[in-house]
Design a protein around this motif. Structure first.
Motif, PDB file in Angstrom:
ATOM      1  N   LYS A 131       0.832  -1.216   0.000  1.00  0.00           N
ATOM      2  CA  LYS A 131       0.000   0.000   0.000  1.00  0.00           C
ATOM      3  C   LYS A 131       0.862   1.260   0.000  1.00  0.00           C
ATOM      4  O   LYS A 131       0.640   2.196  -0.786  1.00  0.00           O
ATOM      5  CB  LYS A 131      -0.922  -0.011   1.223  1.00  0.00           C
ATOM      6  CG  LYS A 131      -2.015  -1.065   1.180  1.00  0.00           C
ATOM      7  CD  LYS A 131      -2.811  -1.101   2.472  1.00  0.00           C
ATOM      8  CE  LYS A 131      -3.618   0.169   2.683  1.00  0.00           C
ATOM      9  NZ  LYS A 131      -4.443   0.082   3.916  1.00  0.00           N
ATOM     10  N   ARG A 163      -3.506  13.200  -2.318  1.00  0.00           N
ATOM     11  CA  ARG A 163      -4.743  12.428  -2.226  1.00  0.00           C
ATOM     12  C   ARG A 163      -4.446  10.954  -1.995  1.00  0.00           C
ATOM     13  O   ARG A 163      -5.135  10.287  -1.207  1.00  0.00           O
ATOM     14  CB  ARG A 163      -5.549  12.597  -3.516  1.00  0.00           C
ATOM     15  CG  ARG A 163      -6.279  13.928  -3.624  1.00  0.00           C
ATOM     16  CD  ARG A 163      -6.990  14.041  -4.957  1.00  0.00           C
ATOM     17  NE  ARG A 163      -7.786  15.252  -5.035  1.00  0.00           N
ATOM     18  CZ  ARG A 163      -8.376  15.676  -6.146  1.00  0.00           C
ATOM     19  NH1 ARG A 163      -8.240  14.983  -7.272  1.00  0.00           N
ATOM     20  NH2 ARG A 163      -9.087  16.785  -6.145  1.00  0.00           N
ATOM     21  N   SER A 164      -3.424  10.438  -2.683  1.00  0.00           N
ATOM     22  CA  SER A 164      -3.070   9.029  -2.513  1.00  0.00           C
ATOM     23  C   SER A 164      -2.616   8.748  -1.091  1.00  0.00           C
ATOM     24  O   SER A 164      -2.975   7.723  -0.496  1.00  0.00           O
ATOM     25  CB  SER A 164      -1.960   8.645  -3.503  1.00  0.00           C
ATOM     26  OG  SER A 164      -2.408   8.766  -4.834  1.00  0.00           O
ATOM     27  N   ARG A 166      -3.475  10.485   1.553  1.00  0.00           N
ATOM     28  CA  ARG A 166      -4.646  10.599   2.416  1.00  0.00           C
ATOM     29  C   ARG A 166      -5.512   9.346   2.349  1.00  0.00           C
ATOM     30  O   ARG A 166      -6.081   8.905   3.353  1.00  0.00           O
ATOM     31  CB  ARG A 166      -5.465  11.826   2.005  1.00  0.00           C
ATOM     32  CG  ARG A 166      -6.609  12.145   2.937  1.00  0.00           C
ATOM     33  CD  ARG A 166      -7.284  13.450   2.540  1.00  0.00           C
ATOM     34  NE  ARG A 166      -8.397  13.765   3.417  1.00  0.00           N
ATOM     35  CZ  ARG A 166      -9.156  14.841   3.303  1.00  0.00           C
ATOM     36  NH1 ARG A 166      -8.903  15.714   2.339  1.00  0.00           N
ATOM     37  NH2 ARG A 166     -10.150  15.057   4.134  1.00  0.00           N
ATOM     38  N   ASN A 167      -5.595   8.756   1.155  1.00  0.00           N
ATOM     39  CA  ASN A 167      -6.415   7.556   0.975  1.00  0.00           C
ATOM     40  C   ASN A 167      -5.814   6.311   1.622  1.00  0.00           C
ATOM     41  O   ASN A 167      -6.472   5.263   1.680  1.00  0.00           O
ATOM     42  CB  ASN A 167      -6.640   7.295  -0.517  1.00  0.00           C
ATOM     43  CG  ASN A 167      -7.567   8.317  -1.149  1.00  0.00           C
ATOM     44  OD1 ASN A 167      -8.353   8.964  -0.455  1.00  0.00           O
ATOM     45  ND2 ASN A 167      -7.467   8.494  -2.464  1.00  0.00           N
ATOM     46  N   GLY A 169      -5.343   5.943   4.642  1.00  0.00           N
ATOM     47  CA  GLY A 169      -5.981   5.759   5.943  1.00  0.00           C
ATOM     48  C   GLY A 169      -5.029   6.180   7.049  1.00  0.00           C
ATOM     49  O   GLY A 169      -3.816   6.304   6.851  1.00  0.00           O
TER      50      GLY A 169
END
Length: 529
Positions: A131, A163-164, A166-167, A169
């Motif tokens: 991830k 954004r990536s 933040r995504n 988690g």
């Protein structure tokens, strides 16, 4: 009258070839000038003993960025990669071996023989690396932003990366922020109890660097490698024909796209007039003019040797002098009459375990002690070793029944406290063989020929300043917007129309092609203006 060209690329290493391909696709006609008799730089295959061929320096891919493989159609141009089932086998002095497989479930089964807890943690760690690695991979494909005056493209790239992140988690976002500055030894200790497993994974964070497993920031190097390959211990890709098969395929792709490649063309000087690069002068005296010059050589060699430093400001010269590029790796290639017999693998009875990467990194403190010696100008007497037997996957590299052994040895500091590398060459080879013989007692009897490549050889023969295989230290202060220097991380230099495309630029993580592809994108934009 001097010959005039569109774009000259200094050096035919893999990043130079990738840059040439993309610039040719963009409508330019690049000329690649390689000083040696063959292209490839550190990614070459050569015969070092009659009938024995080996990947002289690099023996494993980064791995290559998938988009570069696709765009250059490397498989169409003859590249064939093999992936061994067992990616890494770590040898332990007590006669055991920890085998880690490309298949995560099979790796977990092997680890479970050592620790059930670690087997479960291995999958969790691999998931986290996957991830986080995907997000880091996006950043590695970006051009580092202009910090003072970011363009709309810079802002868009940073927005997408933000954004990536933040995504990810909360949990993995916290990990990204925390793990990067950590010591790799601390990171692996949070997941694993088994010492050989800890050391095998932590070794990814120190390979090719002047860092030990307890050095702050060594986890960053591990995360950078996870961006290309999220397997905790790293996977292995071996090209049929040796690592040089990659750059031969790249050269074919670049030429088909419209690039020209000349070997045996040694650059004496990059010509600069009124602050603008105007071409090159070869050691033969030949002059070639160009609209732009792109250097695949390392930053120090480019800006302190190929360019007269008088064209640079004193402040910049001082900064580039302090760009750390002191190597720590030596390479030893052996021609063998037979496969050595590893004590730990006899009970396994499976030669497939020898097809991947074999490491001597039994515990964290072993690696740290090896690093300690190099800090004081000595090469390690009990070194960290990574070895492969490429002839097992590709029998064409050695005569029938015989084999090639490719060995990375760390740590071997570029500057020795006592003596020089020529006087220490034999001792280095003996130390490596003696270390491996503790695990494979019959190795010395099988050796037909040694090829010993010291850090000084890496500089003198292969053009790597300081013998650094990554063109400069991978560290927190030489990463992203600071690679090679703050304000000069966008493949440009203070000299107009002189650009960098080698591993001394972002991302600079090895044989991935990322630096070359990123540089070509920015150079094409600049020249089209």
């Amino acid at each position: 009258m001097a010959e005039t060209r569109d774009v000259i690329i200094v050096g035919g290493g893999h990043n130079g070839l990738v840059t040439a391909f993309y610039l040719a696709q963009a409508g330019f006609k690049p000329l690649v000038l390689e000083r040696r008799a063959q292209v490839g730089g550190a990614a070459i295959t050569e015969e070092f003993h009659p009938g024995f061929r080996c990947s002289t320096l690099a023996h494993n891919t980064g791995p290559l960025r998938a988009d570069i493989v696709r765009d250059m159609q490397l498989e169409k141009h003859g590249l064939k990669l093999t992936t061994p089932e067992a990616s890494t086998v770590s040898l332990v002095p007590d006669g055991r071996a920890l085998a880690l497989y490309s298949d995560a479930k099979k790796a977990a089964q092997e680890i479970a023989q050592w620790s059930q807890k670690d087997a479960a943690s291995y999958a969790d760690f691999g998931t986290a690396l996957g991830k986080i690695g995907r997000v880091i991979g996006e950043a590695l494909a970006l051009t580092p932003p202009n910090i003072d005056s970011p363009s709309s493209g810079d802002l868009w790239g940073m927005l997408k990366t933000g954004r990536s992140i933040r995504n990810l988690g909360k949990k993995d976002l916290y990990r990204v922020l925390r793990w990067g500055p950590m010591a790799a030894a601390d990171l692996v200790a949070e997941f694993f109890d088994t010492e050989p497993l800890r050391a095998t994974i932590a070794a990814r964070g120190i390979f090719g660097t002047f860092l030990g497993p307890w050095s702050a920031g060594s986890s960053l190097v591990l995360l950078l490698r996870a961006a290309a390959d999220p397997t905790p211990a790293g996977s292995v890709q071996l090209p049929v024909g040796g690592i040089g098969a990659i750059t031969l395929a790249m050269a074919t792709a670049a030429k088909q796209a419209g690039a020209e490649i000349r070997t045996g063309a040694d650059i004496a000087e990059i010509r600069v007039k009124d602050g603008v690069a105007t071409g090159v002068v070869l050691t033969s005296g030949e002059e070639i003019s160009a609209r732009a010059v792109v250097s695949n050589a390392d930053p120090k060699r480019t800006l302190m040797r190929l360019v007269d430093p008088a064209h640079l400001t004193p402040d910049f010269v001082q900064k580039i002098k302090n760009f750390r590029s002191m190597g720590t790796v030596a390479k030893i290639n052996l021609a063998l009459s037979a496969l050595p017999e590893f004590t730990a693998l006899k009970t396994k009875g499976d030669t497939n375990l020898l097809k991947g990467r074999i490491q001597i990194s039994p515990e964290i403190d072993y690696l740290e002690r090896a690093f300690d010696e190099s800090k004081y100008g000595n090469f390690s007497r009990n070194p960290y070793i990574e070895m492969t037997f490429p002839s097992l996957s590709d029998p064409s590299l050695a005569p029938a029944g015989q084999h090639v052994m490719s060995i990375y040895m760390q740590y071997a500091p570029y500057k020795l406290k006592d003596g020089d590398w020529e006087s220490q060459r034999k001792a280095l080879g003996e130390t490596v063989v003696k270390t491996i013989a503790q695990y494979a007692p019959n190795l010395p009897q099988t050796i037909l020929r040694h090829q010993i490549i010291t850090p000084k050889d890496l500089e003198d023969t292969y053009g790597l300043t300081g013998g650094h295989i990554f063109h400069g230290e991978l560290a927190l202060d030489q990463f992203f917007t600071m690679r090679p220097l703050l304000d000069w991380a966008r493949y440009k230099t203070p000299i107009e129309r002189l650009y960098l495309c080698g591993s001394g630029t972002h991302p600079g993580t090895g044989l991935t092609g990322g630096s070359g592809a990123n540089a070509a994108r920015e150079i094409a934009k600049a020249l089209k203006k």
